[in-house]
Design an enzyme around this catalytic site. Structure first.
Site, mmCIF file in Angstrom:
data_model
loop_
_atom_site.group_PDB
_atom_site.id
_atom_site.type_symbol
_atom_site.label_atom_id
_atom_site.label_comp_id
_atom_site.label_asym_id
_atom_site.label_seq_id
_atom_site.Cartn_x
_atom_site.Cartn_y
_atom_site.Cartn_z
ATOM 1 N N LYS A 286 1.100 -1.184 0.107
ATOM 2 C CA LYS A 286 0.114 -0.106 0.089
ATOM 3 C C LYS A 286 1.206 1.377 -0.320
ATOM 4 C CE LYS A 286 -3.472 -2.914 1.752
ATOM 5 N NZ LYS A 286 -4.786 -3.104 3.294
ATOM 6 N N GLN B 11 -5.410 -2.217 8.956
ATOM 7 C CA GLN B 11 -4.978 -2.932 9.371
ATOM 8 C C GLN B 11 -5.769 -4.067 10.267
ATOM 9 O OE1 GLN B 11 -3.672 -3.173 5.997
ATOM 10 N NE2 GLN B 11 -3.667 -5.918 5.149
ATOM 11 N N ASP C 107 -11.393 2.000 3.566
ATOM 12 C CA ASP C 107 -11.639 0.568 3.079
ATOM 13 C C ASP C 107 -13.310 -0.056 3.234
ATOM 14 O OD1 ASP C 107 -9.404 -1.597 3.264
ATOM 15 O OD2 ASP C 107 -8.829 -1.259 5.040
HETATM 16 N N1 GUN Z 1 -6.444 -7.287 5.732
HETATM 17 C C1 GUN Z 1 -6.760 -8.552 4.945
HETATM 18 N N2 GUN Z 1 -7.386 -8.143 3.256
HETATM 19 C C2 GUN Z 1 -7.356 -5.963 4.190
HETATM 20 C C3 GUN Z 1 -8.420 -5.092 3.281
HETATM 21 O O1 GUN Z 1 -9.026 -4.999 2.060
HETATM 22 N N3 GUN Z 1 -8.296 -4.070 4.495
HETATM 23 C C4 GUN Z 1 -8.249 -3.840 5.451
HETATM 24 N N4 GUN Z 1 -7.918 -3.040 6.577
HETATM 25 N N5 GUN Z 1 -7.116 -5.111 5.938
HETATM 26 C C5 GUN Z 1 -7.042 -5.690 5.588
#
Ligand code: GUN
Length: 283
Positions: free
Chosen positions: A52, A96, A119
Site C-alpha cells: 500500500k 490493517q 476500506d
Molecule cells: N487485511 C486483508 N485485506 C485487507 C483490506 O482490504 N483492508 C484492511 N484494512 N485489512 C485487510
C-alpha cells in the site's frame, strides 16, 4: 480458450490515471494523504501494508504509517483513530486487519469517520451501497467491477452468481452486481446443490476461500469466471478458488491467480483515497 483478464495491466492503467489526477490536485493545492495503522507484526499484514505504501509513493499520495506493538490497548488505538479523524490533513484512514486477538474489530472500524473510511467497511458505507447511494465501496469487489467494465464485459441483464457471503467480498460484490443491473444469486456453505446454481451463471465470482473449489463442472460453457481466492498449493505456488486449467477451457474470459483480482484491490484503495480528498475539499 478463454480471454485472460489481466488485472496487472488494468490496475497499472488505473494507477497511471490516479497519478495524473493526484498531480493535478497538487497543482491546485490539494495533497492526498492516507494514514495506515498496523498493530503487531503479522507477516502477511506487513507485506500488504508495504504494498500500500509503495502504491501511494508511485501515485503521489502521502502515506503516514503507524506501526503499533501487538499489546497496544484498544483505548490507545481508538484515541489514535479519533486524532486522525480530527486532522484536516488526513483524508483516508485504514486499520490493517486482522487485529490482535481480544480487540473489538467492529468497535474500531465503526470509530473511523465514514468520510475517511477508504476500506468501505463502516456500516454507514455498507448501508449506502445497499441503498444505491454514493459512498466508499470495499476495494476487492469494486476492483472486480472495474475489471469487468474495462474488459468490455456487460453486467446488465446477466445471471451473476457469487460464491461466498463475507462482509468484505461476497455481500458487497452482490450489491455491486445488482447496482449494475445484473440478476444476482449468492451461494454459501448452506446452499443446496451449488453446482446447479453456478452452472446458470453468465458471470461467476468465486470468493469461497477454498483452494480449487470451482472445477469445470461448476461452469457454464462461455461464462466469465472471476477468482477472488488466494492460496498456496503444495509447491508453494499461488492459486485461487478456481481450478484454472479446467476453467479456462470452458470460460469465455477468466482472471488468473496471481495477476487477476489481487492487484485491483490496492488500485481501488488508491482510488478511494483520491475520492476522499476530493469529497472533503468539496471538489
Ligand atoms: N487485511 C486483508 N485485506 C485487507 C483490506 O482490504 N483492508 C484492511 N484494512 N485489512 C485487510
Amino acid at each position: 480458450m478463454a480471454m485472460l483478464i489481466d488485472g496487472k495491466k488494468i490496475s497499472a492503467e488505473i494507477k497511471e490515471e490516479l497519478k495524473s489526477e493526484v498531480t493535478a490536485l497538487k497543482e491546485q493545492g490539494t495533497e492526498v494523504t492516507l494514514a495506515v495503522i498496523q498493530i503487531g507484526n503479522d507477516p502477511a499484514s506487513t507485506v500488504y501494508v508495504g504494498n500500500k505504501k509503495k502504491a501511494c509513493e508511485f501515485i503521489g499520495i502521502r502515506s503516514l504509517a503507524y506501526e503499533l506493538p501487538e499489546d497496544t490497548s484498544e483505548e490507545k488505538l481508538l484515541a489514535l483513530v479519533d486524532e486522525l479523524n480530527a486532522r484536516e490533513d488526513v483524508n483516508g484512514i485504514l486499520v490493517q486487519l486482522p487485529l490482535p486477538e481480544g480487540m473489538d474489530e467492529d468497535l474500531i472500524l465503526r470509530r473511523i469517520s465514514p468520510m475517511k473510511d477508504v476500506d468501505g467497511f463502516h456500516p454507514m458505507n455498507v448501508g449506502l451501497l445497499n441503498i444505491g447511494q454514493e459512498g466508499f465501496v470495499s476495494c476487492t469487489p469494486a476492483g472486480v467491477i472495474e475489471l469487468l467494465k474495462r474488459s468490455g464485459i456487460e453486467i446488465e441483464g446477466k445471471e451473476c452468481v457469487v460464491l461466498g457471503r463475507s462482509n468484505i467480498v461476497g455481500k458487497p460484490m452482490a450489491a455491486l452486481l445488482l447496482r449494475e443491473n445484473g440478476t444476482v444469486t449468492i451461494c454459501h456453505s448452506r446452499t443446496k446443490d451449488v453446482k446447479s446454481i453456478t452452472k446458470r451463471a453468465d458471470i461467476l465470482v468465486a470468493a469461497v476461500g477454498k483452494r480449487g473449489f470451482v472445477t469445470a463442472d461448476y461452469i457454464k460453457e462461455g461464462a466469465v469466471v472471476i477468482d477472488v481466492g488466494i492460496h498456496r498449493n503444495e509447491m508453494n505456488k499461488l492459486c485461487g478458488d478456481v481450478v484454472f486449467e479446467e476453467a479456462e477451457k470452458k470460460a469465455s474470459a477468466i482472471t488468473p491467480v496471481p495477476g487477476g483480482v489481487g492487484p485491483m484491490t490496492i488500485a481501488m484503495l488508491m482510488s478511494n483515497c483520491v475520492k476522499a480528498a476530493k469529497m472533503q475539499k468539496g471538489i
